[in-house]
Design a protein around this motif. Structure first.
Motif, short mmCIF file in Angstrom:
data_model
loop_
_atom_site.label_atom_id
_atom_site.label_comp_id
_atom_site.label_asym_id
_atom_site.label_seq_id
_atom_site.Cartn_x
_atom_site.Cartn_y
_atom_site.Cartn_z
N ALA A 105 0.88 -1.14 0.02
CA ALA A 105 0.08 0.17 0.02
C ALA A 105 0.85 1.32 0.11
O ALA A 105 2.05 1.08 0.46
CB ALA A 105 -0.80 0.09 1.26
N ASP A 106 0.33 2.32 -0.57
CA ASP A 106 1.18 3.63 -0.55
C ASP A 106 0.88 4.31 0.79
O ASP A 106 -0.20 4.79 1.14
CB ASP A 106 0.73 4.60 -1.70
CG ASP A 106 1.12 3.65 -2.86
OD1 ASP A 106 2.39 3.21 -2.88
OD2 ASP A 106 0.56 3.87 -3.97
N LEU A 107 2.01 5.17 1.32
CA LEU A 107 1.83 5.91 2.54
C LEU A 107 1.56 7.30 1.79
O LEU A 107 2.50 7.93 1.28
CB LEU A 107 3.11 5.91 3.32
CG LEU A 107 3.13 6.95 4.45
CD1 LEU A 107 2.00 6.66 5.46
CD2 LEU A 107 4.44 6.82 5.00
N LYS A 108 0.49 7.79 2.05
CA LYS A 108 0.08 9.17 1.40
C LYS A 108 -0.59 9.96 2.54
O LYS A 108 -1.63 9.41 3.29
CB LYS A 108 -0.66 8.89 -0.01
CG LYS A 108 -0.90 10.22 -0.67
CD LYS A 108 -1.65 9.92 -1.97
CE LYS A 108 -1.88 11.11 -2.69
NZ LYS A 108 -2.62 10.80 -3.99
N ASN A 135 13.11 -3.15 4.25
CA ASN A 135 13.70 -2.58 5.56
C ASN A 135 12.35 -2.56 6.33
O ASN A 135 11.42 -1.77 6.24
CB ASN A 135 14.54 -1.16 5.54
CG ASN A 135 15.65 -1.48 4.91
OD1 ASN A 135 16.38 -2.41 5.02
ND2 ASN A 135 16.01 -0.41 4.00
N VAL A 136 12.68 -2.93 7.59
CA VAL A 136 11.41 -2.87 8.78
C VAL A 136 11.11 -1.53 9.32
O VAL A 136 12.38 -0.95 10.04
CB VAL A 136 11.37 -4.03 9.88
CG1 VAL A 136 10.51 -3.92 10.84
CG2 VAL A 136 11.51 -5.36 9.29
N VAL A 137 10.25 -0.85 9.06
CA VAL A 137 10.16 0.37 9.72
C VAL A 137 9.22 0.58 10.88
O VAL A 137 9.11 1.58 11.63
CB VAL A 137 9.85 1.43 8.49
CG1 VAL A 137 10.50 1.31 7.26
CG2 VAL A 137 8.18 0.92 8.00
N ALA A 162 8.21 10.42 11.28
CA ALA A 162 7.33 10.16 9.96
C ALA A 162 8.16 9.26 8.90
O ALA A 162 9.31 10.00 8.47
CB ALA A 162 6.78 11.42 9.71
N ALA A 163 7.73 8.38 8.43
CA ALA A 163 8.33 7.65 7.36
C ALA A 163 8.11 8.50 6.24
O ALA A 163 7.05 9.13 5.92
CB ALA A 163 7.88 6.35 7.30
N PRO A 164 8.97 8.52 5.01
CA PRO A 164 8.58 9.09 3.68
C PRO A 164 7.59 8.45 3.02
O PRO A 164 7.45 7.15 3.12
CB PRO A 164 10.02 9.13 3.07
CG PRO A 164 10.74 7.71 3.66
CD PRO A 164 10.40 7.85 4.92
N GLU A 165 6.94 9.20 2.35
CA GLU A 165 5.96 8.63 1.32
C GLU A 165 6.51 7.55 0.47
O GLU A 165 7.63 7.66 -0.10
CB GLU A 165 5.05 9.77 0.67
CG GLU A 165 4.31 10.68 1.52
CD GLU A 165 3.34 11.46 0.76
OE1 GLU A 165 3.47 11.55 -0.55
OE2 GLU A 165 2.72 12.28 1.49
N GLY A 166 5.69 6.72 0.01
CA GLY A 166 6.09 5.62 -0.84
C GLY A 166 5.21 4.42 -0.79
O GLY A 166 4.16 4.31 0.10
#
Length: 226
Positions: A105-108, A135-137, A162-166
């Motif tokens: 899924a996309d993080l948006k 990589n486990v985030v 916050a993780a980068p979008e992707g």
């Protein structure tokens, strides 16, 4: 004369097998064939007449090729109409929230959403989120009730940043009260941004994910406010 007629028949059949657009050429050849056949019948030796089975067979061959060309034209038309209908249907998905099979899924806008469906109640479920490089985030331990449900990740990694979008992948390891493994089916959900119609079948674009229309398992109104 007979060999010339046979050669003409073979040439027309070979051309028709190679290209369905040769119908005009076939019609011209067929006219030539009839002209040659008529001339041969008028000028044949009465003591050695032409074998009727031979020219009848040649007529049948032409008829079969002509029918195949027409059949191919009809199939092309049916396929074109089917693709147009499929494309029109696919564009109606734009702006809608769809659910599809898959683990990514996309993080948006600070959120990524999956649909989880445990086979039965799971008292312990370890949810692991990984980035596109594996990589486990982030991990989360929760319980899951049997049946379809939504799992949302807020985009925070293990450090609370916050993780980068992707694109991110989910993995669920679940067990019931007895410790037995519980199978959890995963699916992805998101809002359709656009539709790619360049291929043989429509592909929905959800963020950076490409989802074939055939993989859609559910559709609903977008949860994003306009």
């Amino acid at each position: 004369m007979t060999s010339g007629i046979s050669s003409l028949t073979s040439a027309a059949a070979s051309s028709a097998a190679g290209k369905t657009a040769d119908s005009a050429t076939l019609a011209s050849n067929f006219t030539q064939f009839l002209t040659l056949l008529t001339t041969q019948l008028k000028n044949q030796n009465p003591l050695d007449p032409m074998d009727t089975n031979q020219f009848t067979q040649q007529l049948v061959q032409f008829a079969q090729v002509e029918q195949q060309l027409k059949g191919n034209d009809r199939l092309d038309s049916i396929l074109a109409n089917s693709k147009a209908a499929s494309s029109a249907s696919a564009t109606s998905y734009i702006g809608k929230n769809v659910t599809t099979d898959g683990t990514t899924a996309d993080l948006k806008d600070g959120s990524a959403t999956w649909n989880l469906t445990p086979a039965r109640d799971a008292t312990k479920a370890v949810v692991t989120i990984s980035d596109s490089k594996g990589n486990v985030v982030g991990t989360q331990t929760t319980s899951l009730a049997a049946g379809s449900q939504t799992f949302s990740w807020n985009g925070k990694n293990s450090s609370g940043l916050a993780a980068p979008e992707g694109t991110y992948t989910i993995k669920v390891s679940a067990s019931d009260a007895t410790g037995a493994t519980v199978q959890v089916a995963t699916a992805m959900s998101g809002s359709v941004d656009k539709v790619d119609l360049s291929g043989a079948s429509p592909v929905l674009i959800i963020g950076t994910s490409r989802v074939p229309l055939s993989r859609v398992t559910g559709i609903g109104l977008s949860t994003t406010s306009s």
